[in-house]
Design an enzyme around this catalytic site. Structure first.
Site, PDB file in Angstrom:
ATOM      1  NE  ARG A   1      -6.813   4.224   6.326  1.00 32.90           N
ATOM      2  CZ  ARG A   1      -6.562   5.467   6.893  1.00 32.90           C
ATOM      3  NH1 ARG A   1      -6.731   5.851   7.928  1.00 32.90           N
ATOM      4  NH2 ARG A   1      -5.675   6.206   5.942  1.00 32.90           N
TER       5      ARG A   1
ATOM      6  CB  CYS B   1      -3.570  11.259  12.364  1.00 37.70           C
ATOM      7  SG  CYS B   1      -3.188   9.289  12.109  1.00 37.70           S
TER       8      CYS B   1
ATOM      9  CG  ASP C   1       3.816   1.323   9.389  1.00 40.87           C
ATOM     10  OD1 ASP C   1       4.021   1.712   8.214  1.00 40.87           O
ATOM     11  OD2 ASP C   1       3.542   2.243  10.438  1.00 40.87           O
TER      12      ASP C   1
ATOM     13  CE  LYS D   1      -1.516   1.471   4.233  1.00 37.77           C
ATOM     14  NZ  LYS D   1      -1.155   2.697   4.505  1.00 37.77           N
ATOM     15  CG  ASN D   2       2.542   2.471   3.563  1.00 40.65           C
ATOM     16  OD1 ASN D   2       1.446   2.886   3.143  1.00 40.65           O
ATOM     17  ND2 ASN D   2       2.909   2.271   4.627  1.00 40.65           N
TER      18      ASN D   2
ATOM     19  NE  ARG E   1       0.879  10.112  10.196  1.00 37.11           N
ATOM     20  CZ  ARG E   1       0.256   9.088   9.638  1.00 37.11           C
ATOM     21  NH1 ARG E   1      -0.826   8.572   9.836  1.00 37.11           N
ATOM     22  NH2 ARG E   1       0.979   8.614   8.204  1.00 37.11           N
TER      23      ARG E   1
END
Ligand code: EPZ
Length: 418
Positions: free
Chosen positions: A398, A116, A306, A22-23, A121
């Protein structure tokens, strides 16, 4: 609102294949704005954040063709170089369109991201970097308005602190700037390297991606190409931990093992058996009780923030006391209260969590607060005695494609209840 119902206690076995990152897909999609030619990206994970980014590109004026796992973007005309609040508020990575839009059209209007769950952030470092390339920036009505009517000029850009999407944003702006840009204190994540590879395939001239100094020679225009996104190292790490926490015998495949070296080193220290299982695959086995093992999250190649929440779920069952230090975000321990409701003993002191191992977790009703915290609760549910109900699983959607189906295929008793 979707929930996961999990019956704990089943050791995972078999093989789980990892999807596209995803990133990496998010900056890659934003990079398509840099050319009027079609760009085809493969191994795009069909997760919610990708859908949001695709909406952003369409809002700006690009046409998209989405097939199974691949997306072709044609950004021939960008009549609305902006990212509206209603999209940005759902995904902070929307700021990734700021650099490309300014570089390609000379202007951009991007909503400031709201708060967030895991921290403030801000995007001040993105903005400061673009100003160093000559963009004129104004803030009004909650938006960043950037203009570069005469184009961007290459410069020495220094980041006060390492920022992944900040590096990606300014890299995408620099490739069309006039002259040379040197990005100092750049992020070294594999996703940054993957973006540089894509940009160079589009005709850019980027050197040093993956190191803390990236050198860019600006070019007048970029052209179309095709590119396959790298595998998702965070998804891979999550499944390696799933194999360990359930004391199973699981192969995780289709990724780059060296992208998770920091995690596998810690898992081995804790007593998990991890062995190579062919090209791009690792086998994870854990039979006996694990040893307490400390971690400190750091920028790549350090231990990924993460994976901190997922690792914490595992280490709640280790023998002894583990110290978990979170150096990247100021509020990334929200999973601890939910893990505590499942029987974990964790004390949070500032940016450190002290985890005293217990012999078992018990199923409970828990609520996900953010993407990786929800993965942590699923992992805890896989090993807890009894039933766990994880609420607000839209968070997990997500960043993970059908995680419940992948886990169920490895033996987990998990189902999505609408
Ligand atoms: C990227 O976020 C990832 N997202 C995050 O993954 C990941 O946790 C993070 O990098 C760290 O590895 C994407 O790549 C889309 P940062 P990013 O800028 O770029 C501060 C997930 O779960 N900062 O590297 O937003 C910031 O507040 C997500 O997939 C500023 O102060 O993170 C943080 O404390 C979560 N000003 C630190 O720097 C800025 O302008 C590092 O953030 C930018 C960042």
């Amino acid at each position: 609102m979707d929930k996961f119902r999990i019956q704990g206690g089943v050791p995972l076995e078999g093989e789980i294949a990892v999807g596209g990152a995803k990133n990496s897909a998010l900056p890659a999609l934003a990079a398509c704005l840099l050319t009027s030619d079609p760009v085809t990206l493969r191994r795009i994970p069909p997760v919610r954040d990708i859908g949001t980014m695709q909406q952003l590109l369409q809002h700006a004026g690009a046409d998209l063709e989405v097939a199974d796992g691949s997306v072709t973007v044609r950004a021939a005309r960008l009549d609305h170089p902006e990212a509206p609040y209603d999209l940005v508020k759902t995904m902070r990575a929307s700021s990734l369109v700021l650099g490309p839009l300014v570089a390609r059209t000379g202007r951009a209007r991007v909503s400031m991201p709201g708060g967030c769950a895991i921290g403030a952030r801000p995007i001040n470092l993105h903005v400061a970097a673009l100003e160093q390339l000559g963009a004129e920036i104004q803030h009004s009505h909650g938006y960043v308005e950037a203009r570069a009517p005469h184009g961007l000029k290459g410069a020495l850009v220094h980041f006060d602190r390492i920022t992944v999407t900040g590096t990606e944003d300014v890299l995408m702006a620099a490739v069309l700037a006039e002259g040379e840009t040197v990005i100092h204190n750049a992020a070294r994540e594999p996703e940054v390297q993957d973006l540089a590879l894509l940009l160079n395939k589009m005709g850019a001239c980027v050197e040093g991606a993956g190191t803390s100094t990236i050198r860019v020679q600006g070019v007048a225009a970029l052209h179309g190409t095709e590119h396959t996104i790298i595998a998702d190292r965070i998804e891979a790490g999550t499944f390696l931990i799933a194999g360990a926490i359930t004391r199973g015998d699981l192969v995780v495949s289709g990724f780059v093992p060296e992208h998770v070296y920091a995690l596998t080193a810690k898992l081995r220290q804790a007593g998990v058996d991890i062995t190579a299982a062919g090209e791009g695959a690792l086998r994870v086995r854990a039979a006996s009780r694990l040893r307490a093992t400390d971690i400190t999250t750091e920028e790549f190649p350090g231990f990924a923030t993460d994976l901190q929440a997922q690792y914490m779920a595992l280490i709640t069952l280790a023998e002894g006391i583990s110290f978990i230090s979170e150096t990247i975000f100021e509020n990334r321990f929200m999973h601890t209260q939910e893990l505590a409701r499942m029987g974990a003993t964790i004390r949070v002191e500032g940016r450190q969590a002290i985890v005293a191992g217990v012999t078992e977790l018990t199923g409970a009703q828990v609520i996900a607060s953010d993407l990786r915290a929800s993965a942590s609760l699923v992992l805890a549910g896989l090993v807890a005695h009894g039933e766990t109900l994880v609420d607000r699983v839209y968070h997990i959607d997500r960043g993970y494609e059908k995680i419940e189906e992948k886990l169920a295929r490895a033996g987990a008793r998990i189902e999505r209840i609408i």
